[in-house]
Write a protein that holds these residues in place. Structure first.
Motif, PDB file in Angstrom:
ATOM      1  N   ILE A 164       0.841  -1.201   0.000  1.00 31.23           N
ATOM      2  CA  ILE A 164       0.000   0.000   0.000  1.00 31.23           C
ATOM      3  C   ILE A 164       0.871   1.244   0.000  1.00 31.23           C
ATOM      4  O   ILE A 164       0.621   2.198  -0.742  1.00 31.23           O
ATOM      5  N   PHE A 165       1.905   1.239   0.825  1.00 31.58           N
ATOM      6  CA  PHE A 165       2.816   2.386   0.898  1.00 31.58           C
ATOM      7  C   PHE A 165       3.501   2.619  -0.445  1.00 31.58           C
ATOM      8  O   PHE A 165       3.576   3.748  -0.935  1.00 31.58           O
ATOM      9  N   ASP A 166       4.008   1.553  -1.039  1.00 28.51           N
ATOM     10  CA  ASP A 166       4.704   1.667  -2.329  1.00 28.51           C
ATOM     11  C   ASP A 166       3.790   2.245  -3.401  1.00 28.51           C
ATOM     12  O   ASP A 166       4.169   3.165  -4.133  1.00 28.51           O
ATOM     13  N   GLU A 167       2.579   1.722  -3.494  1.00 27.28           N
ATOM     14  CA  GLU A 167       1.641   2.204  -4.505  1.00 27.28           C
ATOM     15  C   GLU A 167       1.229   3.648  -4.224  1.00 27.28           C
ATOM     16  O   GLU A 167       1.044   4.446  -5.148  1.00 27.28           O
ATOM     17  N   THR A 168       1.105   3.997  -2.955  1.00 24.06           N
ATOM     18  CA  THR A 168       0.721   5.359  -2.579  1.00 24.06           C
ATOM     19  C   THR A 168       1.777   6.367  -3.018  1.00 24.06           C
ATOM     20  O   THR A 168       1.455   7.407  -3.607  1.00 24.06           O
ATOM     21  N   VAL A 169       3.036   6.083  -2.718  1.00 23.99           N
ATOM     22  CA  VAL A 169       4.122   6.991  -3.113  1.00 23.99           C
ATOM     23  C   VAL A 169       4.208   7.075  -4.630  1.00 23.99           C
ATOM     24  O   VAL A 169       4.360   8.162  -5.206  1.00 23.99           O
ATOM     25  N   PHE A 170       4.099   5.936  -5.296  1.00 16.29           N
ATOM     26  CA  PHE A 170       4.185   5.886  -6.756  1.00 16.29           C
ATOM     27  C   PHE A 170       3.106   6.754  -7.398  1.00 16.29           C
ATOM     28  O   PHE A 170       3.375   7.561  -8.297  1.00 16.29           O
ATOM     29  N   GLU A 171       1.882   6.612  -6.908  1.00 21.01           N
ATOM     30  CA  GLU A 171       0.765   7.346  -7.496  1.00 21.01           C
ATOM     31  C   GLU A 171       0.773   8.816  -7.099  1.00 21.01           C
ATOM     32  O   GLU A 171       0.442   9.697  -7.908  1.00 21.01           O
ATOM     33  N   SER A 172       1.147   9.111  -5.856  1.00 22.49           N
ATOM     34  CA  SER A 172       1.222  10.506  -5.420  1.00 22.49           C
ATOM     35  C   SER A 172       2.265  11.276  -6.232  1.00 22.49           C
ATOM     36  O   SER A 172       2.056  12.445  -6.575  1.00 22.49           O
ATOM     37  N   ALA A 173       3.382  10.619  -6.520  1.00 20.43           N
ATOM     38  CA  ALA A 173       4.409  11.248  -7.349  1.00 20.43           C
ATOM     39  C   ALA A 173       3.881  11.517  -8.753  1.00 20.43           C
ATOM     40  O   ALA A 173       4.164  12.568  -9.351  1.00 20.43           O
ATOM     41  N   ALA A 174       3.085  10.588  -9.272  1.00 20.44           N
ATOM     42  CA  ALA A 174       2.483  10.793 -10.599  1.00 20.44           C
ATOM     43  C   ALA A 174       1.555  12.001 -10.575  1.00 20.44           C
ATOM     44  O   ALA A 174       1.544  12.808 -11.521  1.00 20.44           O
ATOM     45  N   GLY A 175       0.775  12.154  -9.493  1.00 18.03           N
ATOM     46  CA  GLY A 175      -0.128  13.289  -9.381  1.00 18.03           C
ATOM     47  C   GLY A 175       0.618  14.605  -9.261  1.00 18.03           C
ATOM     48  O   GLY A 175       0.255  15.602  -9.894  1.00 18.03           O
ATOM     49  N   GLU A 176       1.686  14.617  -8.463  1.00 15.82           N
ATOM     50  CA  GLU A 176       2.503  15.829  -8.313  1.00 15.82           C
ATOM     51  C   GLU A 176       3.176  16.195  -9.630  1.00 15.82           C
ATOM     52  O   GLU A 176       3.237  17.361 -10.021  1.00 15.82           O
ATOM     53  N   HIS A 177       3.676  15.177 -10.330  1.00 12.59           N
ATOM     54  CA  HIS A 177       4.329  15.404 -11.624  1.00 12.59           C
ATOM     55  C   HIS A 177       3.346  15.995 -12.621  1.00 12.59           C
ATOM     56  O   HIS A 177       3.676  16.928 -13.364  1.00 12.59           O
ATOM     57  N   GLN A 178       2.131  15.469 -12.624  1.00 21.41           N
ATOM     58  CA  GLN A 178       1.105  15.994 -13.526  1.00 21.41           C
ATOM     59  C   GLN A 178       0.727  17.419 -13.147  1.00 21.41           C
ATOM     60  O   GLN A 178       0.491  18.265 -14.022  1.00 21.41           O
ATOM     61  N   ASP A 179       0.688  17.706 -11.854  1.00 20.98           N
ATOM     62  CA  ASP A 179       0.367  19.054 -11.388  1.00 20.98           C
ATOM     63  C   ASP A 179       1.383  20.060 -11.924  1.00 20.98           C
ATOM     64  O   ASP A 179       1.024  21.141 -12.407  1.00 20.98           O
ATOM     65  N   VAL A 180       2.656  19.712 -11.827  1.00 26.34           N
ATOM     66  CA  VAL A 180       3.708  20.603 -12.326  1.00 26.34           C
ATOM     67  C   VAL A 180       3.602  20.748 -13.840  1.00 26.34           C
ATOM     68  O   VAL A 180       3.752  21.844 -14.393  1.00 26.34           O
ATOM     69  N   TRP A 181       3.323  19.640 -14.526  1.00 31.62           N
ATOM     70  CA  TRP A 181       3.182  19.685 -15.987  1.00 31.62           C
ATOM     71  C   TRP A 181       2.038  20.617 -16.400  1.00 31.62           C
ATOM     72  O   TRP A 181       2.195  21.450 -17.304  1.00 31.62           O
ATOM     73  N   LEU A 182       0.920  20.512 -15.729  1.00 32.02           N
ATOM     74  CA  LEU A 182      -0.219  21.361 -16.056  1.00 32.02           C
ATOM     75  C   LEU A 182       0.100  22.831 -15.817  1.00 32.02           C
ATOM     76  O   LEU A 182      -0.373  23.712 -16.551  1.00 32.02           O
ATOM     77  N   SER A 183       0.926  23.109 -14.790  1.00 29.13           N
ATOM     78  CA  SER A 183       1.264  24.500 -14.484  1.00 29.13           C
ATOM     79  C   SER A 183       2.151  25.135 -15.543  1.00 29.13           C
ATOM     80  O   SER A 183       2.261  26.362 -15.616  1.00 29.13           O
ATOM     81  N   LEU A 184       2.777  24.306 -16.398  1.00 28.53           N
ATOM     82  CA  LEU A 184       3.580  24.857 -17.493  1.00 28.53           C
ATOM     83  C   LEU A 184       2.703  25.488 -18.572  1.00 28.53           C
ATOM     84  O   LEU A 184       3.180  26.307 -19.367  1.00 28.53           O
ATOM     85  N   ARG A 185       1.428  25.053 -18.591  1.00 28.88           N
ATOM     86  CA  ARG A 185       0.443  25.598 -19.530  1.00 28.88           C
ATOM     87  C   ARG A 185       0.889  25.455 -20.988  1.00 28.88           C
ATOM     88  O   ARG A 185       0.677  26.346 -21.818  1.00 28.88           O
ATOM     89  N   LEU A 186       1.529  24.332 -21.297  1.00 28.36           N
ATOM     90  CA  LEU A 186       1.948  24.062 -22.670  1.00 28.36           C
ATOM     91  C   LEU A 186       0.789  23.516 -23.491  1.00 28.36           C
ATOM     92  O   LEU A 186       0.827  23.509 -24.724  1.00 28.36           O
ATOM     93  N   GLU A 187      -0.231  23.037 -22.808  1.00 25.27           N
ATOM     94  CA  GLU A 187      -1.453  22.583 -23.470  1.00 25.27           C
ATOM     95  C   GLU A 187      -2.622  22.864 -22.537  1.00 25.27           C
ATOM     96  O   GLU A 187      -2.450  22.975 -21.319  1.00 25.27           O
ATOM     97  N   SER A 188      -3.793  22.991 -23.094  1.00 22.36           N
ATOM     98  CA  SER A 188      -4.968  23.328 -22.290  1.00 22.36           C
ATOM     99  C   SER A 188      -5.353  22.169 -21.381  1.00 22.36           C
ATOM    100  O   SER A 188      -5.430  21.017 -21.823  1.00 22.36           O
ATOM    101  N   ALA A 189      -5.565  22.492 -20.127  1.00 21.40           N
ATOM    102  CA  ALA A 189      -5.971  21.477 -19.163  1.00 21.40           C
ATOM    103  C   ALA A 189      -7.488  21.409 -19.109  1.00 21.40           C
ATOM    104  O   ALA A 189      -8.156  22.425 -18.899  1.00 21.40           O
ATOM    105  N   THR A 190      -8.033  20.236 -19.314  1.00 30.39           N
ATOM    106  CA  THR A 190      -9.475  20.053 -19.230  1.00 30.39           C
ATOM    107  C   THR A 190      -9.873  19.799 -17.780  1.00 30.39           C
ATOM    108  O   THR A 190      -9.030  19.534 -16.914  1.00 30.39           O
ATOM    109  N   ALA A 191     -11.163  19.865 -17.529  1.00 29.00           N
ATOM    110  CA  ALA A 191     -11.668  19.573 -16.189  1.00 29.00           C
ATOM    111  C   ALA A 191     -11.301  18.145 -15.783  1.00 29.00           C
ATOM    112  O   ALA A 191     -10.952  17.887 -14.630  1.00 29.00           O
TER     113      ALA A 191
END
Length: 354
Positions: A164-191
């Motif tokens: 559970i811990f391993d999957e949590t860290v793995f997925e949380s990192a994916a969410g944080e990475h996506q958050d930073v990517w969206l903040s670059l505003r290189l493409e329109s973020a949908t809802a």
């Protein structure tokens, strides 16, 4: 095994004492190294002692509600989930280039400020602060893993907790990475993009992990684990949607953060995604994501977001999702104490002001 005389308050006290013990041991070990390293552990101990402890309380309450009897293991798991939270918060501040957390200097800010006072050039002082924070986050992450690896339970449950811990860290990192990517505003973020990011970044570690760990330690059957997973993910998104509203329209005295912070960072939220469709957005778009945004520009940006109807849209979505999760909870086969706990949790997440 469970002592019948051990109540909720006793378990909470056990958690506080155990977390203090874990951190104090590391702090004392750090004294054998450099003075700055000892100061880093002092800062970590102060940081971990604060906060609302939402995640460990959720885990401990859920373990009790599910009839769990492994109080000591649950307390250690609660400590691990709090240490994980501290790690992710520290790293998040570095990513967002924040210097303040909970109304006071965070680790980056504290170590950079001290270096400046001692004569270090500004750039080098900030690099020192960021390096200290990155290492602090890493230390908390590995400490959380170490605590879970030492759970005094049978091997299948310990392995399940580590998975559970391993999957949590793995997925949380994916969410944080996506958050930073969206903040670059290189493409329109949908809802959908924004909601998926919230699901991974917030729901996984703030709600799913505590509930899954509690259920595993309580020996809950697979059907309960499945139902809790679905419910936890939906609660997490509600929590993040409310967090995004508070980040722009909350009371700074209650939230402890500036209402311009998310706007200066260019944080992609559902509020922003909705407001972009308003013609007035073009007049304030240059301010969004501008670290040098003035207070008057921030007010203009916030006004456009409000007048676009974005807050009303997000509030209606929060209400809709709260009603949906309440139905899921009441239609589940979860024990009555667990149902009551989750219903209260949904209401709190949907209506919180800090």
């Amino acid at each position: 095994m469970r002592d019948p005389a051990v109540g909720v308050d006793d378990v909470t006290a056990m958690f506080d004492a155990r977390l203090t013990e874990i951190l104090a041991h590391r702090r004392e070990r750090s004294r054998a190294f450099s003075a700055p390293y000892a100061q880093l552990w002092d800062a970590l101990e102060r940081m971990a002692s604060g906060g609302k402890k939402v995640r460990p309380r959720l885990l401990l309450d859920a373990h009790a509600a599910l009839g769990g009897t492994e109080e000591r293991a649950a307390v250690d798991a609660a400590c691990a989930i709090e240490l994980l939270h501290v790690a992710l918060v520290i790293h998040d501040d570095v990513i967002d280039r924040d210097l303040v957390r909970r109304g006071e200097m965070n680790i980056t800010g504290r170590f950079a400020s001290e270096a400046l006072l001692r004569g270090a050039p500004r750039r080098e002082a900030h690099s020192w602060g960021e390096a200290s924070a990155l290492l602090a986050g890493d230390l908390m992450l590995t400490l959380a893993h170490s605590v879970l690896a030492g759970l005094d339970v049978d091997e299948p449950r310990r392995r399940a907790a580590l998975d559970i811990f391993d999957e949590t860290v793995f997925e949380s990192a994916a969410g944080e990475h996506q958050d930073v990517w969206l903040s670059l505003r290189l493409e329109s973020a949908t809802a959908d993009d924004v909601l998926a990011m919230a699901d991974r970044k917030t729901a996984a570690y703030s709600f799913q992990a505590p509930l899954m760990l509690a259920a595993v330690l309580a020996g809950a059957p697979p059907a309960v684990l499945e139902q809790l997973t679905v419910i936890a993910r939906r609660i997490g998104v509600i929590y993040q949607l409310r967090d995004d509203v508070l980040g722009v329209f909350g009371d700074e005295r209650e939230t402890g953060k500036s209402t311009f912070g998310d706007l200066r960072e260019g944080k992609e939220t559902l509020l922003v995604s909705y407001a972009r469709s308003d013609p007035a957005w073009a007049t304030v778009a240059p301010y969004f994501g501008d670290e040098g945004m003035s207070a008057s520009e921030g007010e203009s940006l916030r006004r456009v977001i409000e007048e676009s109807g974005a807050p009303l849209f997000v509030e209606s979505l929060i209400s809709e999702r709260c009603a949906e999760v309440h139905r899921l909870i009441r239609d589940s086969q979860l024990p009555a104490p667990m149902v009551d706990q989750l219903v209260d949790l949904v209401s709190t997440c949907g209506a919180r002001t800090s």
